[in-house]
Write a protein that holds these residues in place. Structure first.
Motif, PDB file in Angstrom:
ATOM      1  N   ASP A  37       0.820  -1.208   0.000  1.00  0.00           N
ATOM      2  CA  ASP A  37       0.000   0.000   0.000  1.00  0.00           C
ATOM      3  C   ASP A  37       0.851   1.253   0.000  1.00  0.00           C
ATOM      4  O   ASP A  37       0.445   2.288  -0.507  1.00  0.00           O
ATOM      5  N   ASN A  38       2.024   1.195   0.638  1.00  0.00           N
ATOM      6  CA  ASN A  38       2.821   2.402   0.774  1.00  0.00           C
ATOM      7  C   ASN A  38       3.953   2.472  -0.231  1.00  0.00           C
ATOM      8  O   ASN A  38       4.830   3.309  -0.122  1.00  0.00           O
ATOM      9  N   LEU A  39       3.920   1.618  -1.210  1.00  0.00           N
ATOM     10  CA  LEU A  39       5.008   1.583  -2.179  1.00  0.00           C
ATOM     11  C   LEU A  39       5.000   2.844  -3.006  1.00  0.00           C
ATOM     12  O   LEU A  39       3.990   3.217  -3.594  1.00  0.00           O
ATOM     13  N   SER A  40       6.143   3.489  -3.040  1.00  0.00           N
ATOM     14  CA  SER A  40       6.205   4.765  -3.739  1.00  0.00           C
ATOM     15  C   SER A  40       7.560   4.907  -4.418  1.00  0.00           C
ATOM     16  O   SER A  40       8.327   3.941  -4.473  1.00  0.00           O
ATOM     17  N   LEU A  41       7.846   6.078  -4.929  1.00  0.00           N
ATOM     18  CA  LEU A  41       9.120   6.345  -5.591  1.00  0.00           C
ATOM     19  C   LEU A  41       9.918   7.321  -4.742  1.00  0.00           C
ATOM     20  O   LEU A  41       9.343   8.071  -3.952  1.00  0.00           O
ATOM     21  N   PRO A  42      11.221   7.332  -4.906  1.00  0.00           N
ATOM     22  CA  PRO A  42      12.033   8.226  -4.078  1.00  0.00           C
ATOM     23  C   PRO A  42      11.717   9.699  -4.336  1.00  0.00           C
ATOM     24  O   PRO A  42      11.752  10.162  -5.488  1.00  0.00           O
ATOM     25  N   LYS A  43      11.427  10.425  -3.254  1.00  0.00           N
ATOM     26  CA  LYS A  43      11.034  11.829  -3.384  1.00  0.00           C
ATOM     27  C   LYS A  43      12.139  12.683  -3.985  1.00  0.00           C
ATOM     28  O   LYS A  43      11.873  13.599  -4.767  1.00  0.00           O
ATOM     29  N   ALA A  44      13.356  12.377  -3.602  1.00  0.00           N
ATOM     30  CA  ALA A  44      14.486  13.190  -4.090  1.00  0.00           C
ATOM     31  C   ALA A  44      14.606  13.121  -5.609  1.00  0.00           C
ATOM     32  O   ALA A  44      14.830  14.138  -6.280  1.00  0.00           O
ATOM     33  N   THR A  45      14.442  11.916  -6.145  1.00  0.00           N
ATOM     34  CA  THR A  45      14.548  11.738  -7.601  1.00  0.00           C
ATOM     35  C   THR A  45      13.445  12.501  -8.316  1.00  0.00           C
ATOM     36  O   THR A  45      13.680  13.163  -9.339  1.00  0.00           O
ATOM     37  N   VAL A  46      12.230  12.403  -7.777  1.00  0.00           N
ATOM     38  CA  VAL A  46      11.094  13.091  -8.396  1.00  0.00           C
ATOM     39  C   VAL A  46      11.304  14.607  -8.325  1.00  0.00           C
ATOM     40  O   VAL A  46      11.074  15.319  -9.309  1.00  0.00           O
ATOM     41  N   SER A  47      11.778  15.090  -7.169  1.00  0.00           N
ATOM     42  CA  SER A  47      12.062  16.535  -7.020  1.00  0.00           C
ATOM     43  C   SER A  47      13.064  16.998  -8.058  1.00  0.00           C
ATOM     44  O   SER A  47      12.913  18.063  -8.666  1.00  0.00           O
ATOM     45  N   LYS A  48      14.063  16.175  -8.273  1.00  0.00           N
ATOM     46  CA  LYS A  48      15.115  16.525  -9.236  1.00  0.00           C
ATOM     47  C   LYS A  48      14.528  16.651 -10.646  1.00  0.00           C
ATOM     48  O   LYS A  48      14.830  17.604 -11.373  1.00  0.00           O
ATOM     49  N   ILE A  79      11.440  17.296 -11.462  1.00  0.00           N
ATOM     50  CA  ILE A  79      10.564  18.471 -11.501  1.00  0.00           C
ATOM     51  C   ILE A  79      11.400  19.738 -11.692  1.00  0.00           C
ATOM     52  O   ILE A  79      11.086  20.598 -12.529  1.00  0.00           O
ATOM     53  N   LYS A  80      12.497  19.819 -10.953  1.00  0.00           N
ATOM     54  CA  LYS A  80      13.350  21.018 -11.040  1.00  0.00           C
ATOM     55  C   LYS A  80      13.939  21.166 -12.430  1.00  0.00           C
ATOM     56  O   LYS A  80      14.143  22.276 -12.920  1.00  0.00           O
ATOM     57  N   GLU A  81      14.221  20.025 -13.059  1.00  0.00           N
ATOM     58  CA  GLU A  81      14.844  20.036 -14.398  1.00  0.00           C
ATOM     59  C   GLU A  81      13.994  20.776 -15.407  1.00  0.00           C
ATOM     60  O   GLU A  81      14.500  21.488 -16.265  1.00  0.00           O
ATOM     61  N   ILE A  82      12.672  20.583 -15.305  1.00  0.00           N
ATOM     62  CA  ILE A  82      11.798  21.142 -16.327  1.00  0.00           C
ATOM     63  C   ILE A  82      11.325  22.552 -15.989  1.00  0.00           C
ATOM     64  O   ILE A  82      11.026  23.349 -16.876  1.00  0.00           O
ATOM     65  N   LEU A  83      11.265  22.870 -14.693  1.00  0.00           N
ATOM     66  CA  LEU A  83      10.767  24.182 -14.308  1.00  0.00           C
ATOM     67  C   LEU A  83      11.847  25.249 -14.484  1.00  0.00           C
ATOM     68  O   LEU A  83      13.030  24.966 -14.310  1.00  0.00           O
ATOM     69  N   PRO A  84      11.431  26.481 -14.789  1.00  0.00           N
ATOM     70  CA  PRO A  84      12.402  27.582 -14.813  1.00  0.00           C
ATOM     71  C   PRO A  84      12.995  27.758 -13.418  1.00  0.00           C
ATOM     72  O   PRO A  84      12.381  27.374 -12.412  1.00  0.00           O
ATOM     73  N   GLN A  85      14.166  28.359 -13.391  1.00  0.00           N
ATOM     74  CA  GLN A  85      14.912  28.449 -12.142  1.00  0.00           C
ATOM     75  C   GLN A  85      14.133  29.116 -11.016  1.00  0.00           C
ATOM     76  O   GLN A  85      14.203  28.700  -9.863  1.00  0.00           O
ATOM     77  N   GLU A  86      13.377  30.150 -11.361  1.00  0.00           N
ATOM     78  CA  GLU A  86      12.722  30.920 -10.302  1.00  0.00           C
ATOM     79  C   GLU A  86      11.422  30.267  -9.814  1.00  0.00           C
ATOM     80  O   GLU A  86      10.824  30.725  -8.844  1.00  0.00           O
ATOM     81  N   VAL A  87      10.986  29.213 -10.486  1.00  0.00           N
ATOM     82  CA  VAL A  87       9.730  28.569 -10.090  1.00  0.00           C
ATOM     83  C   VAL A  87      10.014  27.423  -9.130  1.00  0.00           C
ATOM     84  O   VAL A  87      10.883  26.596  -9.362  1.00  0.00           O
TER      85      VAL A  87
END
Lengths: 83, 174
Positions: free
Chosen positions: B7-18, B20-28
């Motif tokens: 039920d709690n199986l998920s993906l690493p938050k750090a990887t997902v954050s990374k 997300i940051k890749e695609i967003l502009p720097q200030e967002v």
């Protein structure tokens, strides 16, 4: 994305039996593109709203723009949609 | 380690954050809550494609979900755009893997079966042993000769034909 974790998520479905070693690799890449697309589309709404922080309502709007994302309806909080 | 419950199986938050940051502009920025929501969506995405691929696999009368099942599932569910990029990465990975296995197989296919290799190894050991024994015997012989020389030293000097042997033995021992 970690292949072992992806494999575990796949196996949480009891009807899934065996998985070739290549499948998690394909999933990892597909997930990457999914995250990028979802984020990019959500950001469009953030930008339109003149904000600099992505919020959950932006995700909801991003999802609503893509027919292929309809499967996410149940996952998203419905009470956070802001015009 | 972390939660292993299904039920709690998920993906690493750090990887997902990374990502997300890749695609967003720097200030967002992206709040943690939003990141977690994206993460949930991604897990749901895996469930969706996995389930579809599994169905396709079953219809194909196969028991193992293969790459072609995944690709077909992506297409069926409206993610055809991903297919080309995904297969590019997959082909590249296959190439890397096949290069690795080729280079490791280089050593396996020298043409000698294991038994023969073991026999050859035993022969080499035997040779080494006998060479060692010979040198040990040679050492003993040298010591005996030295003793004799010492004894002969007490007697009148004579031409000792063994002296050249003595220097030869020295060379052998080195």
């Amino acid at each position: 994305l970690p292949l072992a974790r992806i494999k575990k998520i796949m196996k949480s479905d009891p009807s899934v039996r065996m998985i070739s070693w290549e499948a998690p690799l394909l999933f990892a890449k597909a997930c990457e593109f999914f995250i990028l697309e979802l984020t990019a589309r959500s950001w469009i709404h953030t930008d339109l709203s003149k904000r600099r922080t992505l919020q959950r309502s932006d995700i909801i709007h991003g999802v609503s723009r893509v027919e292929a994302f309809d499967f996410l309806i149940d996952v998203l909080p419905r009470d956070e949609i802001k015009p | 380690m972390g939660d292993k419950n299904d039920d709690n199986l998920s993906l690493p938050k750090a990887t997902v954050s990374k990502l997300i940051k890749e695609i967003l502009p720097q200030e967002v920025k992206c709040s943690n809550e939003t990141r977690d929501l994206i993460l949930e969506c991604c897990v749901e995405f895996i469930h969706l494609i996995s389930s579809e691929a599994n169905d396709i696999c079953g219809k194909d009368n196969k028991r193992t979900i293969a790459p072609e099942h995944v690709i077909k599932a992506l297409k069926e569910l409206g993610f055809g755009d991903y297919i080309q990029k995904v297969t590019e990465v997959y082909d590249k990975h296959k190439l890397e893997v096949s290069t690795k296995t080729k280079s490791s197989k280089k050593f396996e296919n020298l043409g000698k079966p294991t038994e023969q290799l073991i026999k050859e190894q035993q022969l080499l050991f035997a040779k080494a042993r006998s060479a060692y024994q010979q040198s040990a015997e040679a050492q003993q012989l040298q010591q005996q000769q030295q003793l004799q020389l010492q004894q002969q030293g007490l007697q009148p000097p004579q031409t000792n034909p063994q002296l050249p042997n003595h220097s030869e033995n020295n060379n052998n021992n080195q």
